[in-house]
Scaffold this active site. Structure first.
Site, PDB file in Angstrom:
ATOM      1  N   HIS A 146       6.855   4.139  12.526  1.00 39.66           N
ATOM      2  CA  HIS A 146       6.509   4.336  11.004  1.00 39.66           C
ATOM      3  C   HIS A 146       7.750   5.069  10.499  1.00 39.66           C
ATOM      4  O   HIS A 146       7.447   6.432  10.681  1.00 39.66           O
ATOM      5  CB  HIS A 146       5.465   4.666  10.438  1.00 39.66           C
ATOM      6  CG  HIS A 146       5.189   4.627   9.009  1.00 39.66           C
ATOM      7  ND1 HIS A 146       4.382   3.782   8.276  1.00 39.66           N
ATOM      8  CD2 HIS A 146       5.791   5.451   8.041  1.00 39.66           C
ATOM      9  CE1 HIS A 146       4.552   4.053   7.090  1.00 39.66           C
ATOM     10  NE2 HIS A 146       5.161   4.996   6.847  1.00 39.66           N
TER      11      HIS A 146
ATOM     12  N   HIS B  35      10.667   6.759   7.888  1.00 40.96           N
ATOM     13  CA  HIS B  35      11.155   6.678   6.591  1.00 40.96           C
ATOM     14  C   HIS B  35      12.779   6.916   6.742  1.00 40.96           C
ATOM     15  O   HIS B  35      13.129   7.740   7.670  1.00 40.96           O
ATOM     16  CB  HIS B  35      10.531   8.174   5.832  1.00 40.96           C
ATOM     17  CG  HIS B  35       9.092   7.712   5.484  1.00 40.96           C
ATOM     18  ND1 HIS B  35       8.722   7.784   4.153  1.00 40.96           N
ATOM     19  CD2 HIS B  35       8.045   7.033   5.924  1.00 40.96           C
ATOM     20  CE1 HIS B  35       7.236   7.322   3.955  1.00 40.96           C
ATOM     21  NE2 HIS B  35       7.068   6.905   5.176  1.00 40.96           N
TER      22      HIS B  35
ATOM     23  N   ASN C  91       9.997   4.542   2.774  1.00 39.23           N
ATOM     24  CA  ASN C  91      10.033   3.768   3.998  1.00 39.23           C
ATOM     25  C   ASN C  91      11.506   2.918   4.228  1.00 39.23           C
ATOM     26  O   ASN C  91      11.726   2.642   3.272  1.00 39.23           O
ATOM     27  CB  ASN C  91       8.888   2.555   3.815  1.00 39.23           C
ATOM     28  CG  ASN C  91       7.519   3.091   3.652  1.00 39.23           C
ATOM     29  OD1 ASN C  91       7.020   3.972   4.619  1.00 39.23           O
ATOM     30  ND2 ASN C  91       6.946   3.162   2.454  1.00 39.23           N
TER      31      ASN C  91
ATOM     32  N   CYS D  86       8.478   9.902  -0.540  1.00 40.03           N
ATOM     33  CA  CYS D  86       7.660  10.913   0.183  1.00 40.03           C
ATOM     34  C   CYS D  86       7.299  12.113  -1.004  1.00 40.03           C
ATOM     35  O   CYS D  86       8.501  12.644  -1.221  1.00 40.03           O
ATOM     36  CB  CYS D  86       7.943  11.371   1.391  1.00 40.03           C
ATOM     37  SG  CYS D  86       6.919  12.600   1.978  1.00 40.03           S
TER      38      CYS D  86
ATOM     39  N   ARG E 177       0.932  -1.208   0.042  1.00 45.36           N
ATOM     40  CA  ARG E 177      -0.022   0.096   0.039  1.00 45.36           C
ATOM     41  C   ARG E 177       0.952   1.194   0.021  1.00 45.36           C
ATOM     42  O   ARG E 177       1.028   1.908  -1.008  1.00 45.36           O
ATOM     43  CB  ARG E 177      -0.996   0.014   1.164  1.00 45.36           C
ATOM     44  CG  ARG E 177      -2.129   0.838   1.161  1.00 45.36           C
ATOM     45  CD  ARG E 177      -1.905   2.379   1.200  1.00 45.36           C
ATOM     46  NE  ARG E 177      -1.491   2.520   2.616  1.00 45.36           N
ATOM     47  CZ  ARG E 177      -0.850   3.901   3.036  1.00 45.36           C
ATOM     48  NH1 ARG E 177      -0.974   4.887   2.253  1.00 45.36           N
ATOM     49  NH2 ARG E 177      -0.494   3.962   4.171  1.00 45.36           N
ATOM     50  N   ASP E 178       1.426   1.620   1.042  1.00 38.99           N
ATOM     51  CA  ASP E 178       2.446   2.744   1.575  1.00 38.99           C
ATOM     52  C   ASP E 178       3.450   2.528   0.336  1.00 38.99           C
ATOM     53  O   ASP E 178       3.819   3.976  -0.089  1.00 38.99           O
ATOM     54  CB  ASP E 178       2.779   2.950   2.594  1.00 38.99           C
ATOM     55  CG  ASP E 178       3.156   4.238   2.876  1.00 38.99           C
ATOM     56  OD1 ASP E 178       2.746   5.362   2.243  1.00 38.99           O
ATOM     57  OD2 ASP E 178       4.009   4.307   3.857  1.00 38.99           O
TER      58      ASP E 178
END
Length: 315
Positions: free
Chosen positions: A219, A221, A261, A252, A27-28
């Site tokens: 979470h 990055h 990520n 991002c 997803r991300d």
């Protein structure tokens, strides 16, 4: 062995013996890709990650295809995966329409999201923080009534591309808001990757005064190469849930040079070296990451994965 590896880390909560790895790549990791990824490849990736022992996978996002076209096939992905017993498949649900689609697709967990930065909230979802919470109240209520696990995610917990520094109190305020909405778990997200180790520890410890530490997730990055250091710092103060993306997929769009990520392979390698159990087969994740990178025509982004492949080739 584990006791020796944890020696000297007794200043506060014990470093966890087991960690939940939440895989967000499908997803991300994929949502920002400009070239549409075939549904079949998404399904194969999720199935490979499931087979690798990952028990929590962010599989889809039920948002408007106008805004996130890459996620338009969420229902097809959920219908096509081979579900394994004990594995939780989650989806992002920003509104009631998204929640209804997620329920129809039989997801196990739904995710709502807000920001610790007012500037980011306005630029990202066109409303204030308070307004965003009001929008999520009916979604949260319906999700709980449907018996779904409800997760809340806090963007820009360590810095904002528009506002700059984000006070710790702003993160704590969002933790309390999401707690009061009924979230079972809350993610502390470093959306643009500017967090550093001591900052992470301060934020996690402050958040844990308002919400159970065992239900807080990190979470991170890797924009500035600090993600693994930040995970280690969070481990030292007792955090035991971490998000990562196979092959380091994702980026991002709000920070120039952002690398997205932290790679699942790198996180699992770190955790296993510390004697922390994950239940994840690292070699299987490396194989999945290498495969999806090749299919997408991208360089394989996991440093531990590349090193393990190179070592295997020499042997």
């Amino acid at each position: 062995m584990k006791e020796r590896q944890r020696e000297g880390l007794d200043n506060g909560p014990q470093m966890p013996e087991q960690v939940q790895v939440v895989e967000v790549g499908p997803r991300d990791g994929l949502q920002a890709e400009k070239t549409l990824i075939p549904t079949e490849l998404k399904i194969e990736l999720i199935n490979r990650l499931t087979a690798a022992g990952i028990q929590r996978i962010e599989a889809a996002s039920f948002v408007s295809p106008k805004w996130v076209p890459q996620m338009a096939d969420g229902a097809a992905v959920m219908a096509g995966i081979s579900r394994a017993e004990g594995v939780s498949y989650s989806a992002l649900t920003p509104n009631m329409r998204g929640l209804e689609a997620a329920i129809e697709s039989k997801v196990d967990e739904v995710v709502i999201f807000g920001a610790a930065s007012e500037a980011f909230s306005v630029r990202n979802i066109n409303c204030s923080i308070a307004e965003s919470i009001e929008r999520f109240i009916p979604v949260a209520r319906a999700a709980k009534q449907a018996g779904l696990h409800l997760r809340g995610s806090i963007s820009c917990s360590f810095g904002c591309p528009y506002q700059g520094e984000v006070p710790v109190n702003s993160v704590v305020d969002m933790v309390k808001r999401l707690r009061d909405v009924g979230c079972d778990e809350i993610d502390i997200a470093d959306t643009i990757g500017v967090g550093t180790a001591h900052h992470v520890q301060r934020v996690v410890q402050a958040a844990a005064r308002e919400f159970p530490l065992a239900s807080l997730a990190g979470h991170f990055h890797d924009t500035y190469g600090q993600a693994l250091a930040n995970i280690f710092a969070a481990l030292q103060v007792g955090m035991s849930i971490f998000h990562s993306s196979v092959a380091g997929l994702g980026g991002c769009p709000y920070a120039k040079g952002a690398t997205g990520n932290v790679a699942t392979e790198d996180v699992v390698y770190l955790l296993h070296s510390l004697g922390v159990e994950t239940g994840v087969d690292l070699e299987a994740v490396v194989a999945a990451g290498e495969l999806v990178s090749q299919r997408m025509g991208k360089e394989y982004g996991a440093r531990a994965g590349r090193a393990l492949i190179a070592r295997k080739a020499v042997v």
